[in-house]
Design a protein around this motif. Structure first.
Motif, mmCIF file in Angstrom:
data_model
loop_
_atom_site.group_PDB
_atom_site.id
_atom_site.type_symbol
_atom_site.label_atom_id
_atom_site.label_comp_id
_atom_site.label_asym_id
_atom_site.label_seq_id
_atom_site.Cartn_x
_atom_site.Cartn_y
_atom_site.Cartn_z
ATOM 1 N N LYS A 362 -37.149 16.650 107.414
ATOM 2 C CA LYS A 362 -36.767 15.345 106.876
ATOM 3 C C LYS A 362 -35.744 15.493 105.765
ATOM 4 O O LYS A 362 -34.791 14.718 105.660
ATOM 5 N N ALA A 363 -35.922 16.515 104.919
ATOM 6 C CA ALA A 363 -34.971 16.735 103.839
ATOM 7 C C ALA A 363 -33.610 17.148 104.377
ATOM 8 O O ALA A 363 -32.564 16.694 103.891
ATOM 9 N N ASP A 364 -33.598 18.001 105.389
ATOM 10 C CA ASP A 364 -32.321 18.440 105.957
ATOM 11 C C ASP A 364 -31.605 17.307 106.675
ATOM 12 O O ASP A 364 -30.371 17.277 106.719
ATOM 13 N N ASP A 365 -32.344 16.398 107.271
ATOM 14 C CA ASP A 365 -31.733 15.288 108.005
ATOM 15 C C ASP A 365 -31.546 14.049 107.146
ATOM 16 O O ASP A 365 -31.198 12.985 107.670
ATOM 17 N N ALA A 366 -31.792 14.193 105.849
ATOM 18 C CA ALA A 366 -31.659 13.061 104.915
ATOM 19 C C ALA A 366 -32.561 11.902 105.319
ATOM 20 O O ALA A 366 -32.205 10.737 105.179
ATOM 21 N N ARG A 367 -33.755 12.231 105.840
ATOM 22 C CA ARG A 367 -34.717 11.194 106.226
ATOM 23 C C ARG A 367 -35.841 11.038 105.208
ATOM 24 O O ARG A 367 -36.819 10.346 105.453
ATOM 25 N N LEU A 368 -35.711 11.726 104.086
ATOM 26 C CA LEU A 368 -36.744 11.585 103.062
ATOM 27 C C LEU A 368 -36.666 10.197 102.428
ATOM 28 O O LEU A 368 -35.601 9.747 102.008
ATOM 29 N N LYS A 369 -37.793 9.538 102.366
ATOM 30 C CA LYS A 369 -37.827 8.234 101.730
ATOM 31 C C LYS A 369 -37.828 8.412 100.215
ATOM 32 O O LYS A 369 -38.416 9.356 99.682
ATOM 33 N N ASN A 370 -37.174 7.505 99.548
ATOM 34 C CA ASN A 370 -37.110 7.565 98.100
ATOM 35 C C ASN A 370 -37.405 6.174 97.547
ATOM 36 O O ASN A 370 -36.557 5.285 97.577
ATOM 37 N N ASN A 371 -38.642 5.985 97.098
ATOM 38 C CA ASN A 371 -39.086 4.702 96.548
ATOM 39 C C ASN A 371 -39.372 4.872 95.063
ATOM 40 O O ASN A 371 -40.502 5.196 94.672
ATOM 41 N N ASP A 428 -39.423 8.656 92.650
ATOM 42 C CA ASP A 428 -40.476 8.543 93.652
ATOM 43 C C ASP A 428 -41.653 9.403 93.195
ATOM 44 O O ASP A 428 -41.539 10.628 93.089
ATOM 45 N N ASN A 429 -42.783 8.759 92.913
ATOM 46 C CA ASN A 429 -43.919 9.509 92.368
ATOM 47 C C ASN A 429 -44.483 10.508 93.368
ATOM 48 O O ASN A 429 -45.035 11.540 92.983
ATOM 49 N N ASP A 430 -44.346 10.260 94.672
ATOM 50 C CA ASP A 430 -44.810 11.226 95.666
ATOM 51 C C ASP A 430 -43.964 12.503 95.609
ATOM 52 O O ASP A 430 -44.498 13.614 95.714
ATOM 53 N N HIS A 431 -42.644 12.332 95.450
ATOM 54 C CA HIS A 431 -41.784 13.507 95.329
ATOM 55 C C HIS A 431 -42.125 14.308 94.074
ATOM 56 O O HIS A 431 -42.226 15.545 94.116
ATOM 57 N N LEU A 432 -42.284 13.602 92.958
ATOM 58 C CA LEU A 432 -42.589 14.299 91.709
ATOM 59 C C LEU A 432 -43.942 15.003 91.796
ATOM 60 O O LEU A 432 -44.097 16.133 91.318
ATOM 61 N N ARG A 433 -44.922 14.360 92.416
ATOM 62 C CA ARG A 433 -46.243 14.981 92.552
ATOM 63 C C ARG A 433 -46.165 16.250 93.402
ATOM 64 O O ARG A 433 -46.771 17.275 93.060
ATOM 65 N N GLU A 434 -45.397 16.194 94.488
ATOM 66 C CA GLU A 434 -45.301 17.363 95.357
ATOM 67 C C GLU A 434 -44.594 18.512 94.651
ATOM 68 O O GLU A 434 -44.997 19.677 94.774
ATOM 69 N N VAL A 435 -43.538 18.219 93.903
ATOM 70 C CA VAL A 435 -42.817 19.273 93.196
ATOM 71 C C VAL A 435 -43.700 19.938 92.147
ATOM 72 O O VAL A 435 -43.828 21.170 92.100
ATOM 73 N N LEU A 504 -40.492 26.324 97.552
ATOM 74 C CA LEU A 504 -39.455 26.191 96.519
ATOM 75 C C LEU A 504 -38.203 25.529 97.070
ATOM 76 O O LEU A 504 -37.500 24.806 96.347
ATOM 77 N N TYR A 505 -37.898 25.787 98.340
ATOM 78 C CA TYR A 505 -36.760 25.089 98.948
ATOM 79 C C TYR A 505 -37.014 23.588 98.974
ATOM 80 O O TYR A 505 -36.122 22.788 98.638
ATOM 81 N N LEU A 506 -38.222 23.199 99.337
ATOM 82 C CA LEU A 506 -38.560 21.778 99.367
ATOM 83 C C LEU A 506 -38.556 21.194 97.952
ATOM 84 O O LEU A 506 -38.121 20.052 97.745
ATOM 85 N N CYS A 507 -39.009 21.972 96.970
ATOM 86 C CA CYS A 507 -38.955 21.501 95.581
ATOM 87 C C CYS A 507 -37.515 21.232 95.153
ATOM 88 O O CYS A 507 -37.240 20.230 94.477
ATOM 89 N N ARG A 508 -36.631 22.112 95.525
ATOM 90 C CA ARG A 508 -35.221 21.899 95.155
ATOM 91 C C ARG A 508 -34.659 20.653 95.807
ATOM 92 O O ARG A 508 -33.978 19.843 95.152
ATOM 93 N N LEU A 510 -36.290 18.005 96.944
ATOM 94 C CA LEU A 510 -36.918 16.808 96.390
ATOM 95 C C LEU A 510 -36.390 16.512 94.986
ATOM 96 O O LEU A 510 -36.152 15.352 94.629
ATOM 97 N N THR A 511 -36.205 17.553 94.192
ATOM 98 C CA THR A 511 -35.671 17.349 92.843
ATOM 99 C C THR A 511 -34.258 16.790 92.891
ATOM 100 O O THR A 511 -33.892 15.892 92.113
#
Length: 658
Positions: A362-371, A428-435, A504-508, A510-511
């Protein structure tokens, strides 16, 4: 040339004036005139057409012809007693121009001729002495005047040879460089400081559709037309060529497209490197990556599909293993319980892996939701911290959250020295929580013993969250690659610890999606500190965003509960005798700790269904209430709904609308 011309002039004077006396000392012999003519013609040809590399040789040849002409002139006009002996002496002085070799050669020739004449009794002893003085004295003077100059000329000749050799070598290197550049499959374009094209290789010509002669000298914007994802010319900040020309630093991009001369758009990867000092120009290297991106998309789709399909059976396996471990649903012995526990842990790990793969695609395809929502960072991160505290206690780690320490010793150290201000971010609190969960969990995982300290700090514009540990640390050579996909530090310390290299790749990613950045500081065997920086918003902006979210929530609730449904002939209303159905759209779950949500709105009464009472016939033009009862409410208690309304008649228009 002038001496030969003078000799020919003297010969012509004697010829046309009729002077024929053999004793006349100015009478020029025929052979002397012939030699003088040859000298004159040779001098003129050498002066006009001699190549540069043959100037030295031609100068020696002309000087030799000059001496032969003077010698022939003296031989025909009295020999040693000739009136032209002074001309010989003057010419002999210039032998030193050609170095010691010229002086020595002329000395040998002159003395050999004089001694030959003396031995044949042509010269007397006195005449020989006079001839030696006239022949050798000019050579000595020439040695004094021109001797060192001749050596310098020889040295200059050697330097000239070195220069020509160097020029030849450079020409060969230039030819090889041109061959190499032309053989490169990537497009190469060289620009000067003004952005004009100075060089373009065949690969670039093929990619952009421009010929070499057409592109040279033009501005790069005319030849290399770049567009962004919106098919617009990139601005100064996103144009790597402009950035490299202005800042004299290398710039790269892989998100721009190239518009060819035929109008075709191709996705390219471009690297712009400055040449020398600022203002010297840049070298552009670019290539077509549309095929690579297509392959990456296919791989991402395959991974996404496979992960999604396999996650379901893995979840089932995990669920059944959990039931087998539950004493209320199954009875097993201790040995079987040990086996099933390990299988259950492996299933959980596999499920997390599939979830990470889905998130990465999802991150590579720019399909990550950002609320984005307004988040108070300190309590939000503390909630994550508490959720992982049990894992830290299992390893007996000193687990510290600096803004809200629970350890009395830590409180005493921090009290009086530090205040914890309110840090607001709009992410997005979900992104911050995951990171933060991933980073804190990694710190616990890679710290065999010691401390794990989580801190929140910042300034007026940024908030920095740090996770410091005293664990294994990361070697310097691995730090630059740590946030790449599937990269793991491979050494004896980390080999026994599981991982996929995706966290860590996903953290980067998402950040970066949240508009922040992530980096680390680490020393091998001494621990690591990871930092996450996010843009901070002030209290006024936070309150404004909260109020705006509240208004949007009220509007959304009103839109879902009071939207009228009209027909072409009749608008139906709820009879006032029907009881109101309570609102079930309000979520029962509370928001995560630290997430500042809008205040709850007053529940609106849900209207009755789109029906009129059986006792009242539908009257055209009469207004009825607009219904909006959720289907789940009707399904939950269908008997009450049917018994309350009895036999109802629904208008055809309303039935169609439903």
């Amino acid at each position: 040339m002038l001496v030969a011309a003078a000799v020919l002039g003297l010969y012509a004077w004697s010829f046309f004036s009729g002077v024929k006396q053999p004793n006349n000392t100015l009478l020029v012999a025929d052979y002397a005139a012939i030699v003088a003519a040859a000298t004159l013609i040779s001098s003129f040809i050498a002066y006009e057409w001699t190549p540069h590399r043959f100037i030295g040789l031609s100068s020696r040849l002309i000087y030799g012809l000059l001496l032969v002409t003077i010698g022939c002139l003296m031989a025909g006009t009295g020999g040693i007693s000739s009136p032209f002996i002074a001309l010989w002496m003057a010419a002999s002085v210039f032998a030193g121009v050609f170095g010691k070799q010229g002086i020595i050669m002329l000395f040998i020739v002159v003395n050999a001729i004089l001694f030959w004449q003396y031995s044949s009794n042509t010269l007397t002893t006195n005449s020989l002495m006079l001839a030696l003085l006239a022949g050798d004295l000019p050579l000595a003077v020439g040695m004094l005047i021109w001797g060192h100059q001749g050596d310098n000329d020889d040295e200059e000749t050697s330097e000239d040879k070195s220069y020509h050799e160097l020029a030849t070598q450079l020409s060969q290197v230039s030819g090889k460089s041109e061959v190499v550049i032309n053989a490169i499959a990537d497009g190469v374009i060289a620009l000067d400081s003004k952005g004009s094209v100075e060089l373009i290789n065949p690969a670039a010509q093929q990619l952009i559709g421009w010929g070499k002669q057409d592109a040279l000298g033009l501005s790069y914007k005319s030849v290399l037309k770049l567009v962004d994802g919106k098919n617009q010319e990139p601005d100064v900040m996103n144009d790597p060529i402009t950035k490299a020309l202005n800042e004299n630093k290398q710039a790269t991009s892989s998100v721009l497209s190239l518009v060819t001369s035929s109008g075709k758009t191709t996705l390219i990867s471009i690297v712009v490197s400055p040449v020398g000092q600022a203002g010297s120009g840049v070298i552009i290297v670019f290539r077509d990556i549309s095929g690579e991106k297509a392959e990456e998309r296919q791989q991402a789709e395959f991974i996404s599909t496979a992960s999604h399909e396999m996650r379901t059976p893995v979840a089932s396996i995990e669920g059944y293993l959990g039931l087998a471990l539950n004493p209320n649903t199954a009875t097993i012995d201790d040995k079987a319980r040990d086996f099933i526990t390990k299988a259950h842990a492996s299933a959980q790990h596999l499920g997390r892996l599939f979830q990470d793969l889905l998130d990465v695609t999802k991150a590579d395809d720019a399909r990550l939701k950002n609320n984005p929502k307004v988040v108070d960072v300190v309590p939000f991160v503390h909630d994550i911290f508490e959720g992982l505290e049990s894992k830290a206690k299992e390893k007996n780690l000193h687990f510290i959250y600096k803004p809200l320490p629970e350890d009395n010793v830590t409180k005493e150290k921090l009290n009086g020295r530090r205040l914890s201000p309110v840090f607001y971010v709009n992410v997005d609190n979900d992104h911050l929580r995951e990171v933060m969960s991933n980073l804190i969990e990694n710190a616990i995982k890679y710290t065999p013993s010691g401390d794990v300290v989580v801190d929140v700090n910042g300034d007026d514009n940024h908030i920095v969250m740090s996770i410091a540990d005293t664990g294994l640390g990361i070697p310097r050579e691995d730090q630059a690659h740590l946030f790449q996909k599937f990269y793991r530090v491979d050494n004896t310390d980390t080999r026994e610890i599981g991982g996929t290299g995706l966290g860590l790749y996903l953290c980067r990613r998402l950040t970066e999606t949240m508009g922040g950045r992530i980096w680390l500081e680490s020393e091998y065997k001494k621990g690591s500190t990871f930092y996450v920086e996010l843009p901070r918003i002030n209290h006024e902006d936070a309150m404004r965003l909260i109020e705006q979210a509240s208004i949007e929530a009220e509007n959304a609730a009103a839109a879902t509960t009071t939207t009228p449904i009209s027909t072409s002939t009749t608008t139906l209303a709820v009879p006032p005798s029907l009881p109101a159905i309570p609102d079930i759209s309000t979520p029962s779950q509370s928001a995560p700790v630290g997430v500042v949500t809008a205040p709850p709105t007053t529940p609106l009464l849900a209207p009755a269904p789109l029906m009129a009472p059986a006792s009242q016939p539908l009257v055209p033009g009469r207004t009825y209430a607009a219904p909006n009862i959720p289907l789940s409410t009707i399904e939950a208690n269908p008997s009450a709904f049917i018994s309350h309304h009895g036999a109802t008649r629904v208008s055809p228009q309303a039935e169609i609308k439903r």
